[in-house]
Motif scaffolding. Structure first.
Motif, short mmCIF file in Angstrom:
data_model
loop_
_atom_site.label_atom_id
_atom_site.label_comp_id
_atom_site.label_asym_id
_atom_site.label_seq_id
_atom_site.Cartn_x
_atom_site.Cartn_y
_atom_site.Cartn_z
N ALA A 144 0.78 -1.34 0.02
CA ALA A 144 -0.06 -0.01 0.01
C ALA A 144 0.90 1.36 -0.10
O ALA A 144 0.53 2.18 -0.76
CB ALA A 144 -0.86 0.01 0.97
N LEU A 145 1.87 1.23 0.93
CA LEU A 145 2.84 2.39 0.71
C LEU A 145 3.58 2.61 -0.49
O LEU A 145 3.58 3.65 -1.18
CB LEU A 145 3.81 2.17 1.91
N ILE A 146 3.98 1.47 -1.29
CA ILE A 146 4.45 1.66 -2.68
C ILE A 146 3.50 2.11 -3.26
O ILE A 146 3.93 3.20 -4.43
CB ILE A 146 5.03 0.01 -3.10
N ASP A 147 2.31 1.84 -3.46
CA ASP A 147 1.35 2.26 -4.55
C ASP A 147 1.28 4.06 -4.32
O ASP A 147 1.18 4.73 -5.16
CB ASP A 147 -0.22 1.58 -4.40
N GLY A 148 1.17 4.18 -3.06
CA GLY A 148 1.25 5.65 -2.54
C GLY A 148 2.29 6.39 -2.98
O GLY A 148 2.26 7.52 -3.45
N TYR A 149 3.47 5.92 -3.03
CA TYR A 149 4.59 6.24 -3.15
C TYR A 149 4.78 6.68 -4.64
O TYR A 149 5.15 7.79 -5.14
CB TYR A 149 6.07 5.51 -3.04
#
Length: 240
Positions: free
Chosen positions: A87-92
């Motif tokens: 989820a953090l990767i997608d946000g990044y």
């Protein structure tokens, strides 16, 4: 929307691309983990404190994985599930789409695109978390390419690589993912990918470090292309 490509036949040639310095100008994992560190001042402080020890470890090939793991731990401490990191990767990727797009190499994407148009079985194999390459290619480059990458899981109160898609393990993980046919073409910049390049009927070295060119010419078949796909500071013949 992603371009619709023909579904590869069962006997389609297997074409494997590395990601960093092959499709992407730079180290995508390092860019991600710097962003993770920058999320909080205390993560930045911890990274500064460990840099005198972990920094030289990253620079030395034999200790690189351990050194990187230190910074990954600081960037992900408090996370316990791989989907939290995804989820953090997608946000990044979404928040940094313009910067990330500038790192993607147009010539490389064009070569990837042509293989898919031809109906080849194309897969990206990377030492980065697979969701990172997958998100970059899907969100930024509109390419829904299968990705095999390092497996991430809980480690000492944070997340870390529990299986690194690197060197000979990259071939093992490709086979375990179902890519059991002979490798027709492999594209990579790295000497760490020699097992992949040597397994390919047609290896192609792209964007290598200048000091590695002689080694590639020595250990790979005569006439192996050594190309530069627009990666500044790297060696290789200009692509046509």
């Amino acid at each position: 929307m992603s371009t619709q490509f023909p579904t590869p036949r069962a006997d389609a040639p297997l074409v494997v691309f590395d990601f960093d310095h092959t499709l992407y100008d730079g180290d995508s994992g390092s860019h991600l983990f710097k962003w993770l560190l920058d999320r909080a001042w205390w993560r930045q402080l911890l990274a500064i404190l460990v840099t005198p020890i972990a920094g030289p470890m990253v620079a030395w090939l034999r200790t690189r994985r351990a050194g990187i793991s230190v910074f990954v731990w600081i960037g992900t401490v408090g996370l316990h599930r791989r989907r939290d990191l995804d989820a953090l990767i997608d946000g990044y990727v979404e928040a940094n789409a313009a910067a990330i797009r500038s790192h993607l190499l147009p010539t490389a994407l064009d070569v990837l695109h042509k293989h898919r148009e031809a109906g080849d079985c194309v897969v990206v194999a990377t030492g980065a978390p697979p969701e990172l390459a997958r998100a970059i290619l899907a969100f930024v480059a509109q390419q829904d390419v299968p990705v095999v990458g390092s497996l991430v899981g809980p480690k000492f109160g944070a997340l870390g690589a529990i299986r690194h898609c690197h060197h000979a393990m990259k071939m093992t993980m490709l086979r375990e993912a179902g890519y059991t046919q002979p490798v027709a073409i492999a594209y990579s910049d790295s000497s760490a990918d020699l097992p992949l390049l040597q397994a390919a009927r047609n290896p192609v070295v792209v964007n290598p470090k200048a000091k590695r060119v002689a080694m590639f010419r020595r250990v790979l078949p005569p006439g192996t292309p050594i190309l530069n796909w627009g990666c500044p500071g790297r060696a290789g013949d200009p692509a046509t």
